[in-house]
Design a protein around this motif. Structure first.
Motif, PDB file in Angstrom:
ATOM      1  N   ASP A 142       0.816  -1.278  -0.115  1.00 19.15           N
ATOM      2  CA  ASP A 142      -0.029   0.066   0.125  1.00 19.15           C
ATOM      3  C   ASP A 142       0.764   1.544  -0.022  1.00 19.15           C
ATOM      4  O   ASP A 142       0.475   2.489   0.132  1.00 19.15           O
ATOM      5  N   LEU A 167       0.071  -2.402  -4.744  1.00 18.83           N
ATOM      6  CA  LEU A 167       1.167  -2.360  -5.696  1.00 18.83           C
ATOM      7  C   LEU A 167       1.431  -3.711  -6.153  1.00 18.83           C
ATOM      8  O   LEU A 167       1.650  -4.531  -5.200  1.00 18.83           O
ATOM      9  N   LYS A 168       2.113  -3.660  -7.186  1.00 23.04           N
ATOM     10  CA  LYS A 168       2.743  -4.973  -7.810  1.00 23.04           C
ATOM     11  C   LYS A 168       4.259  -4.936  -7.874  1.00 23.04           C
ATOM     12  O   LYS A 168       4.834  -5.961  -7.286  1.00 23.04           O
ATOM     13  N   THR A 185       0.206  -0.707 -10.284  1.00 25.21           N
ATOM     14  CA  THR A 185      -0.528  -1.398  -9.467  1.00 25.21           C
ATOM     15  C   THR A 185      -1.422  -2.343 -10.526  1.00 25.21           C
ATOM     16  O   THR A 185      -0.952  -2.311 -11.722  1.00 25.21           O
ATOM     17  N   GLU A 186      -2.366  -2.898 -10.061  1.00 23.55           N
ATOM     18  CA  GLU A 186      -3.536  -3.538 -10.911  1.00 23.55           C
ATOM     19  C   GLU A 186      -3.970  -2.761 -11.830  1.00 23.55           C
ATOM     20  O   GLU A 186      -4.267  -3.175 -12.930  1.00 23.55           O
TER      21      GLU A 186
END
Length: 895
Positions: A263, A288-289, A304-305
């Motif tokens: 986050d 977040l990826k 992010t996605e």
């Protein structure tokens, strides 16, 4: 995503209909090659230019976890040899090509071969990160990480063996495992990040995100055993770690590493380990990826996605100097605040205080000199610590930083530095054990005095420095400083005070300053006259001999031959070599000759010549000087130059009769004076020497003397036999003169008779005028108006002749001509008849000149000679044909 059109992303269809999902993606540094790893152990390849998804058949069955791109050989069309790490712990070498063939064309994966297997305690472990780099010395290295270990592979590629890829590098570790670092805690994954300052340069630092924290350190490619140096582990911030919120990715910048959480993003300073930034993301974007750093531009990307974010790093190093300052790493602190003077001053002040506390006083002084701290406070600190050497260093550096306008401060500092050096030299001079230190201090003092940077300040305060040197009795440095300041007067005075006259003359001769010669010559000539005169002669015309005369006069008053000879030597050089014409120099040379070398006096006077306007000495002074010293022949010569021949003869008769005869023949144009002078000589010979034969020889020497002029000088008892020949010669001369006079009288009588005969003939001469004759000036018939006829044959009208003659007459004759014309116009015309003529003549006689007389006077002026043949034409030979005032008018009339 085209950054110019961020709202229009480019979608690429993978062409998959099964349940396979994207596991990871890997993009090379050029942005041309993209590897997509699927959960079904398949790998897809996309090239930026092709936009076509192509499966890699050779890679099938391998779950790729990491890729080590080849930054040295990778291009847009080919990746070059790359490294591939799998979940089974294997490292493969592969190469991809972007070339697309037909249906049966070449596959993009050129080869795919295994190189090495990474193991942990439980067996093979997934290769979480792979980084392949090449150092500046040509060595290659690979760093690979698993969940708990970091491996290093170091080796040098053979020359020309780039096509062989990494096989040689890993082959060196077949028999023994590579060096590695291991940490027990486990996140289940790890990630490695490098910091590279420039594209295609070697990385400088690394950060390894693992279970216990972040291992951070520098990369030193020159170390043989391990690349890692200055390692330390920074624990994760509070709330971050395996048991809390695990970090997903790490990115390394110059002074920070950024940890990606689900986050937020937290930035940690690599110098202190403190969190300097927490950036929370909104839930609407999703968790977040991942986060990566573009190796080409240095930009940071997080996604992010649902969104992609770019971080801007601006002035990352703006507060780094404070961190380094708190760590007492002053060099780095100064490097990062060099463009900020206020911060740099703070760093320097802190460094100076630190060095002072460490008793490194010289380093402290150098730092204090660069700060804006109070001068008095710093100086007192060194004085209280009794560190005079450090104080001198501080003062010297402060002096070098002063501006030209700060003259008062410069004078204070130079004086204080001089006092410090002199005090230290005085303290060390008497100690034999401190001889080396004394010499070093003396060299530093001399370097300070001779420094070009301080020359202006030292020159401005040279008076006070000389006083300090004198108060310490340091005569050696007094002379040294005077030479540096080019104060040669003080140097010469010092040598003279210590009776080192030759050294003083050497200084004068070396610097060739005329004013110093004028000042010190009176002293030096008393002790080294010959050497001083040699120096004068060497300088030649640069010296004014008039200003050296006082020194010569004082020196030569002793009257010794050597003293006079040195003065004469220099004066002769000035007169004969330099050609001096100054009267004072020649007069002084005359006085020296009269006192010391009488034989040269007459030679000098004769060389100067006999013209009173060409001699350079004062004739009256020379006459008085020669008379005082009894040099009669010289006096006679001066009388001759003054043209006082009687006095010259009178004085010459006291010396030599032949000299008197030479003087008597000098007035060649005045025969009476010559005769008078010869009579003086004759009287002297007859009355003083009583020599009749010499008197007769004197009579024969001068043709102006007669026997009757000499006879009154002889006594009455002298018989006539002594004068028989002279009397006979005189009588013969008189007889010859009488005959000459008679012949001249006869010639004069004959000439008078010829003149009378010519006058009688001229009265009867006449000329004939023909009717066709014309005036020589106007070219009109002559008989139309009154005219004149000259014996040369030229004929003129009366008015034409008047106009031709008038311009050539002098002004007074022109005025006389106008007067005669006016009177002639006013005179009554001649009356007809004898009675009226007589009356007119009588009236003219009673009232003024007659008309005929006026005409005669007019003819005398106008017709005295032919205007073309007489002197008037000769005198006008330099007169232009055209009047200069009318030249322009005449010139235009011809156009």
């Amino acid at each position: 995503i085209d950054l110019g059109k961020t709202n229009e992303p480019n979608h690429v269809e993978l062409g998959r209909k099964d349940d396979a999902k994207v596991h990871k993606m890997f993009l090379d540094h050029t942005g041309s090659h993209l590897l997509i790893t699927l959960s079904s152990t398949e790998v897809l390849y996309v090239n930026r230019n092709g936009q076509k998804v192509r499966p890699l058949a050779r890679w099938k069955g391998q779950l790729v976890e990491s890729v080590g791109w080849n930054k040295a050989l990778g291009t847009e069309s080919s990746t070059g040899p790359i490294l591939v790490g799998t979940a089974q712990g294997q490292i493969f070498e592969a190469e991809l090509s972007a070339s697309e063939g037909g249906l049966f064309g070449p596959a993009p994966d050129l080869y795919f071969r295994p190189l090495y297997v990474l193991n942990e305690e439980g067996g093979p472990a997934p290769v979480c990160s792979l980084e392949a780099e090449r150092g500046p010395d040509g060595r290659g290295f690979v760093i690979a990480t698993t969940r708990q270990r970091l491996f290093q592979f170091i080796g040098r590629a053979a020359e020309g063996a780039e096509a062989q890829g990494f096989s040689g590098l890993f082959a060196a570790y077949t028999d023994h495992p590579p060096p590695f670092r291991e940490f027990p805690s486990n996140l289940g994954y790890s990630e490695l990040a490098f910091y590279t300052p420039k594209l295609r340069s070697a990385p400088r630092a690394f950060a390894w995100m693992m279970g216990d924290g972040v291992l951070y350190g520098a990369l030193d490619c020159g170390r043989p055993d391990s690349l890692l140096s200055e390692e330390r582990v920074w624990e994760y911030p509070e709330g971050v770690g395996p048991g809390a919120s695990p970090p997903l990715a790490i990115v390394l910048t110059q002074f920070h590493f950024l940890l990606l959480l689900a986050d937020r993003v937290e930035a940690v300073c690599t110098l202190t380990g403190q969190v300097v930034l927490r950036d929370h993301f909104l839930e609407k974007f999703g968790p977040l990826k991942h986060m990566v750093k573009d190796s080409s531009t240095g930009q940071l990307w997080a996604y992010t996605e649902r969104a992609v974010f770019r971080y801007h790093v601006q002035r990352e190093a703006r507060d780094v100097w404070r961190t380094y300052l708190d760590m007492n790493r002053f060099d780095l602190a100064k490097e990062y605040c060099r463009e900020r003077p206020d911060c740099l001053d703070t760093v320097l002040a802190r460094e100076a205080d630190f060095c002072f506390r460490q008793r490194r006083y010289l380093e402290s002084a150098r730092c204090y000199a660069l700060t804006q701290s109070y001068f008095e406070e710093i100086a007192l600190k060194f004085l209280e610590a009794r560190q005079e050497e450090a104080l001198a260093e501080f003062l010297q550096r402060k002096l070098a930083s002063l501006k030209p306008a700060e003259r008062t401060q410069a004078t204070l500092l130079t004086t204080w530095l001089t006092e410090l050096y002199l005090s230290r030299l005085g303290a060390l001079q008497g100690d034999p054990e401190a001889l080396t230190l004394y010499r070093e201090t003396r060299e530093r003092f001399r370097a300070f005095l001779s420094s070009p940077r301080h020359k202006e300040w030292l020159f401005a305060s040279r008076a006070s420095i000389h006083e300090l040197l004198a108060s310490h009795g340091d005569t050696e440095h007094m002379v040294y400083f005077a030479v540096i300041m080019q104060d040669y007067e003080r140097v010469v005075a010092y040598h003279c005070q210590h009776e080192a006259y030759e050294e003083a003359l050497a200084v004068l001769a070396r610097h060739r300053d005329p004013q110093l010669f004028y000042k010190f010559s009176p002293i030096l000539i008393r002790h080294i006259p010959r050497q001083l005169v040699d120096a004068w002669i060497e300088l030649g015309s640069r010296l004014d001999a008039r200003q050296l005369i006082p020194a010569l006069v004082n020196y030569s008053q002793g009257g010794e031959a050597q003293q006079v000879s040195q003065a004469i030597r220099y004066m002769e050089f000035c007169v004969n070599v330099l050609g001096e014409t100054e009267q004072a120099i020649h007069n002084y040379l005359l006085s020296l000759y009269a006192r010391g070398q009488p034989a040269s006096l007459l030679a000098y006077l004769e060389q100067a010549g006999a013209s009173p306007h060409r001699v350079h000495y004062d004739l009256k002074y020379a006459l008085r000087l020669c008379a005082e010293h009894g040099h009669h022949r010289a006096c006679v010569h001066v009388y001759k130059v003054l043209e006082l021949y009687e006095e010259a003869v009178d004085l010459a008769l006291q010396v030599d009769v032949d000299l008197a005869k030479q003087c008597a023949d000098l007035p060649e144009e005045d025969e009476e004076l010559r005769k008078k002078l010869w009579l003086k000589i004759a009287r002297h010979v007859v009355q003083e020497e009583e020599d009749v034969q010499t008197a007769m020889a004197c009579l024969a020497s001068c043709p102006l003397l007669k026997i009757e002029d000499v006879l009154p000088f002889f006594p009455d008892f002298v018989t006539i036999d002594h004068f028989k020949e002279a009397i006979c010669s005189s009588l013969k001369a008189y007889n010859h003169h009488i005959q000459e006079l008679q012949r001249e009288m006869e010639e004069a009588t004959a000439s008078a008779q010829r003149i009378r005969r010519d006058l009688q003939e001229l009265r009867g001469r006449y000329g004939t005028v023909e009717p066709q004759d014309k005036c020589a000036t106007c070219d009109f018939p002559l008989l139309n108006r009154p005219f004149y006829l000259f014996l040369c044959g030229h004929m003129f009208h009366a008015d034409c002749l008047l106009q031709a003659v008038r311009p050539g007459l002098p002004a007074y004759k022109q005025a006389r001509l106008e007067e005669l014309q006016r009177k002639l116009g006013a005179a009554p015309p001649p009356a007809k008849g004898s009675a009226r003529a007589k009356e007119a003549e009588g009236g003219a006689a009673a009232g003024g000149p007659s008309r005929e007389q006026l005409k005669a006077d007019l003819d005398e002026l106008v017709a005295a000679e032919c205007v073309y043949c007489g002197e008037l034409m000769i005198r006008s030979i330099d007169r232009p044909f055209i009047d200069p005032q009318r030249y322009e008018e005449e010139h235009l009339s011809w156009l």
